[in-house]
Design a protein around this motif. Structure first.
Motif, PDB file in Angstrom:
ATOM      1  N   ALA A   8       6.125  -2.497  60.472  1.00 55.06           N
ATOM      2  CA  ALA A   8       5.078  -4.193  59.137  1.00 55.06           C
ATOM      3  C   ALA A   8       6.273  -4.962  58.999  1.00 55.06           C
ATOM      4  CB  ALA A   8       3.733  -3.176  58.216  1.00 55.06           C
ATOM      5  N   GLY A   9       5.874  -6.134  58.568  1.00 57.35           N
ATOM      6  CA  GLY A   9       6.314  -7.586  58.603  1.00 57.35           C
ATOM      7  C   GLY A   9       6.158  -8.482  59.437  1.00 57.35           C
ATOM      8  N   LEU A  10       5.882  -8.435  60.296  1.00 57.02           N
ATOM      9  CA  LEU A  10       6.400  -9.797  61.286  1.00 57.02           C
ATOM     10  C   LEU A  10       5.424 -10.314  61.889  1.00 57.02           C
ATOM     11  CD1 LEU A  10       8.200 -10.930  63.725  1.00 57.02           C
ATOM     12  CD2 LEU A  10       7.064  -9.832  64.998  1.00 57.02           C
ATOM     13  N   PHE A  11       5.031 -12.027  61.219  1.00 57.64           N
ATOM     14  CA  PHE A  11       4.012 -12.668  61.465  1.00 57.64           C
ATOM     15  C   PHE A  11       3.775 -12.985  62.867  1.00 57.64           C
ATOM     16  CE2 PHE A  11       3.907 -11.938  56.926  1.00 57.64           C
ATOM     17  CZ  PHE A  11       2.932 -12.113  56.495  1.00 57.64           C
ATOM     18  N   SER A  12       2.995 -13.859  62.831  1.00 58.74           N
ATOM     19  CA  SER A  12       2.629 -14.465  64.263  1.00 58.74           C
ATOM     20  C   SER A  12       1.402 -15.222  64.864  1.00 58.74           C
ATOM     21  CB  SER A  12       3.559 -13.831  65.759  1.00 58.74           C
ATOM     22  OG  SER A  12       3.964 -14.413  66.860  1.00 58.74           O
ATOM     23  N   THR A  13       1.359 -16.125  65.231  1.00 59.03           N
ATOM     24  CA  THR A  13       0.009 -16.942  66.307  1.00 59.03           C
ATOM     25  C   THR A  13      -0.065 -16.839  67.608  1.00 59.03           C
ATOM     26  OG1 THR A  13       1.280 -18.646  66.894  1.00 59.03           O
ATOM     27  CG2 THR A  13       0.460 -19.063  64.777  1.00 59.03           C
TER      28      THR A  13
END
Length: 463
Positions: free
Chosen positions: A328-333
């Protein structure tokens, strides 16, 4: 209250190539950015266009969808919003075309327990905490890349990378010495589903809120069952896989994925620790209202109590791993995920970028003998138990993953179709903190089961 993570300015400018997106069709949302690595420049330049790139469909019918049926998808989600669900974003791609990229509701509704007078509107550019979709788009993409390059053997033992990974004399379950990378990917390595490393009351001698120390705690974590005898979905598997990637590449997981995967693809909104890299809270969908306290019933050292926005929610990732973890930890659109999903539909590449090959993808999405709903990390629509996520219309070879914060991706190679539904369902009060501190009001909506929306998208295609 002071934030646990300070906002810093970006120290360097990204320099480099522009990928061959159809300019009028895709535009800025798909994110054209350069690459700061000269090595990457040599690899990426002067190559012919090899893989399809996304363009926006003039109308859904151009990709076989019904505009009327897609409006029914909108209506379904909008009704959930009207009934109190916070917000969502949905992207649908087919045959290399962006059929739909829509945002609904609000990115932030509460500040603590107080409803905002002017909720922050959800946008297609809003960034989401992907939670366990990190496992796929960071770790699996990295491993698929390394396998294709011949830099990793999935049959290699974990001890090859970490010799200290051994059974202790007092361990009831033995077998660490024989564990392989593939066992972690299959979730059959013997680890429990989770250890609360960040919480001394839960972790005991395995407590750690320092990333380097956490690795040693993971290596010391005793097995819970005999490896290979059953399957337990475990965050620990992917935390360890992230460290193995770092050992092989010599780069921290965030730098490796950003430099070798996201930036070469032109993605500027897919990253770890975004608040440390120039983004602001307003750029994100908010999650839990009171930090990690579950509305006040949980406490441990350094716990956040403010509404989370732009910081990874997951406790192990945030406190024990500095926000950079394989689980966990990834950000995106939605727009960036569209490109990553298209890479999978393209058998491993995008434009003039090749990340991995079809043979490697086939290996990673092959059903596991013990459980046909698992590939190597990827979840598969292997039987009816997965309808809640993939829908009744998806074929058995459709694959994807979910994330605790309210995210799901669905990839259908047979139909050259992919769907990402991102929600902030955890940005809502806990229903009864004392009875069940892990169930939020947002969890009770139909959209939170994902399959209803995915089904409606398939119905728009099969009209």
């Amino acid at each position: 209250m002071k934030r646990f993570i300070a906002h810093l300015t970006v120290l360097g400018l990204v320099v480099g190539l522009l990928l061959p997106y159809p300019a009028a069709a895709v535009g800025e949302e798909l994110g054209r950015t350069g690459n700061s690595s000269s090595e990457e420049q040599v690899f990426k330049h002067k190559k012919p266009l090899e893989y399809p790139t996304l363009s926006k469909a003039n109308r859904p019918e151009d990709a076989g969808f019904s505009s009327k049926k897609l409006r029914e998808v909108d209506k379904m989600i909008e009704e959930e919003i009207e009934n109190g669900f916070p917000g969502a974003a949905l992207v649908v791609i087919k045959d290399g075309k962006i059929v739909k990229n829509s945002a609904y509701g609000s990115a932030k509704v509460f500040d603590g327990s107080d409803p905002l007078n002017h909720p922050q509107k959800m946008k297609t550019k809003t960034m989401f905490d992907l939670a366990s979709n990190t496992k796929m788009y960071a770790v699996n993409f990295s491993l698929q890349y390394l396998v294709s390059e011949g830099k990793i053997n999935l049959e290699e033992k974990i001890q090859h990378y970490f010799p200290e990974f051994k059974d202790s004399a007092d361990d009831e379950i033995k077998g660490k010495g024989e564990l392989r990378i593939i066992d972690l990917l299959h979730h059959t390595a013997g680890f429990p589903s989770s250890i609360h490393y960040h919480n001394p009351e839960r972790a005991g001698e395995l407590y750690s809120q320092e990333r380097s120390k956490t690795l040693s705690m993971i290596l010391k974590t005793p097995l819970q069952y005999e490896p290979g005898t059953k399957q337990v979905y475990s965050d620990i598997d992917y935390m360890l896989l992230g460290f193995i990637i770092e050992k092989i590449t010599g780069e921290q997981l965030d730098r490796y994925t950003e430099n070798h995967i996201y930036k070469p693809l032109g993605l500027k909104h897919t990253l770890f620790n975004p608040l440390l890299k120039g983004f602001k809270e307003k750029d994100f969908a908010a999650t839990e209202l009171h930090g990690n306290t579950r509305d006040g019933v949980i406490s441990f050292p350094n716990i956040r109590t403010y509404t989370l926005q732009g910081e990874v929610h997951d406790e192990k990732s945030f406190y024990s791993m500095d926000g950079i973890s394989g689980h966990a930890g990834l950000f995106s659109t939605t727009s960036d995920l569209a490109v990553l999903m298209q890479v999978m539909l393209n058998d491993g590449g995008y434009g003039n970028i090749k990340l991995f090959d079809k043979q490697t993808i086939d290996k990673f999405v092959e059903p596991y003998d013990m459980n046909p709903t698992y590939g190597l990390g990827w979840r598969l629509n292997g039987d009816s138990s997965m309808e809640w996520m993939f829908s009744e219309y998806a074929g058995k070879e459709v694959f994807g993953h979910t994330g605790w914060t309210g995210t799901v991706t669905v990839i259908d190679r047979e139909n050259n179709l992919a769907i990402a539904l991102l929600t902030n369902k955890k940005h809502s009060p806990v229903i009864d903190p004392l009875k069940d501190p892990h169930k939020f009001q947002g969890d009770t909506y139909s959209i939170s089961q994902y399959g209803s929306v995915i089904s409606a998208v398939y119905e728009a295609l099969n009209h």
